[in-house]
Structure formats: C-alpha cells, structure tokens
Design an enzyme around this catalytic site. Structure first.
Site: not given
Length: 252
Positions: A152, A182, A35, A189, A14, A187
């Site tokens: 979130y 943004p 990761r 996401f 992303g 992506t």
C-alpha cells in the site's frame, strides 16, 4: 459564462463523495465515476438543484472500459477543467512475506494504474486548451513507510512520484497538478482494508478525532479557487492527534 465541469473518480463514498458534492456547490457540473451504480444514483439525489450530472459506472483498473467510456462521453461534457483522481483502496495488513497476491494486484491496479488510465484519457483535452487542474489524492503512506504497509505504501509513493512527474511534464501547458496526502480520515477505508471486519475498522478511529471526508473536500475547494498563478503543489494534512504515519495521540 463558460460552463465549469469536474470529474471525480471513486465518488461513491468517502472523500470522493464529499468532493463531488463540494464541487457541485461551487457551480461545477459533475462527472462522477464509481463501481456502485446505486451509490451514484444516491449521489445524484444529494446534488444541489440545477447541477448537471453524468454518472459513469466502471472500475478504473479496467483499461478497456476507462478508454471506452471516457473516450465516448458526450461532446458537451468534454471540456473538463478539474480532474480529481480519488479512486483508491487498501487491502490487508500483512508483512511482505505473507502478503496476499490478489491484495497486491488490487492496490497497484487501482491506486496506480487506474490513476494513470483516467489521467491519460483526460489530459489531452487539457493540453489542447492549455488549462486544467489535476488533483491526485495520495496518502501519508506516500510520504512514509510503516510496518505491514509495504505494498500500500509503495502504491501511494508511486502516486506521489507520478504527481511530481505530471507537474513537470504538463508545466508547458499551464496545467496545475496537486497532490493531497491525508493522514487518518474516517471513511470506509479501514473496513475495506480489514475485509469487512467492522469492529476492527472502528477501533482505528477511536480515542482521538480523525479527519473527515469533508475536511479533504474543503482543501479541494481551496486549491481549485486559487488564482491562475498560484498552485498548492503538495499538501500533507493530518488530524491534530496524528504526528506521523504511526504516531497518534489516543486517549488511554
């Protein structure tokens, strides 16, 4: 000529991936964290020829690993001029009363504490040099709250507040601190948020033209290239079809 070094967290996909490539094309040697070691290997192959690359595999929410790894990077990589705190995540779309505690922990640990840990490790060098650029990738969710976005949104509001606090605290040292927030960016996401439900994730981006990761990377390039006396402190960027966190003009 002074060597230019940038560090990008969450560089395995992303916005982080696109930002890493963009900074490399700008002539920065790159420290990229993530990761997924395999994805960092793929990033290495995608970089422009001649780019020096230091991949670091760790999870930003692991405090001990962050300070262990960033505290022992080779001396010739210590002069980091640009830090992009991009690593972040969203999990679930439950109302607050039925929210999953593991989802809550993941969002607060990565989006907020992870950003703090990495910044804490890098800022002392910038203070010593009295120079540096810190770019925190936030979200429109840090400016507005929407249904079922509760934790979130809280984590991204924290990113917004921390960015402002950093800018104040680091002002005496000439360090630029920038927040990029943004709206809808296509992506991985949504796939993460919906826990691998690809069909549901794809619907998020249907019926209009969303932002792309490259759009955000171009903004990173622009702010990094501003003259020493100029800082674009707070940037909200939306696709043309999006007017707010919840209002998107989709085709019927």
């Amino acid at each position: 000529m002074e060597r230019k070094i940038a560090l990008v967290t969450g560089a395995t996909s992303g916005i982080g991936w696109s930002t890493a490539l963009t900074l490399a094309r700008m002539g920065y040697d790159l420290i990229a964290t993530g990761r997924r070691e395999k994805r960092l290997d793929e990033l290495a192959k995608a970089l422009p020829e001649g780019t020096k690359f230091l991949p670091l595999v760790f999870d930003v929410r692991n405090r001990e690993k962050v300070f262990e790894i960033l505290g022992t990077i080779p001396e010739d990589w210590e002069n980091i001029q640009v830090l992009v705190n991009n690593a972040g995540n969203a999990h679930g779309m439950d109302p607050i009363q039925t929210g999953n505690l593991d989802d809550w922990d993941a969002m607060m640990d990565i989006n907020v504490k992870g950003l703090l840990y990495v910044s804490k490790a890098i800022i002392p060098g910038m203070i010593e040099r009295k120079n540096g650029i810190i770019i925190n990738i936030g979200s429109i969710a840090g400016k507005e709250v929407y249904p079922n976005g509760n934790v979130y949104c809280g984590s991204k509001h924290a990113v917004d507040a921390l960015t402002k606090g950093m800018r104040i605290d680091l002002n005496p040292y000439g360090i630029k601190v920038i927040g990029i927030h943004p709206g809808l960016v296509e992506t991985e996401f949504s796939e993460v948020r919906f826990k691998g439900d690809t069909e549901r994730a794809e619907k998020v981006y249907q019926g209009y033209e969303p932002l792309l990761a490259d759009d955000i990377a171009e903004i990173v390039e622009f702010v990094v290239n501003r003259p020493r006396h100029v800082v674009l402190a707070d940037i909200v960027v939306l696709p043309t079809a999006q007017a707010s966190a919840t209002l998107v003009n989709k085709e019927s």
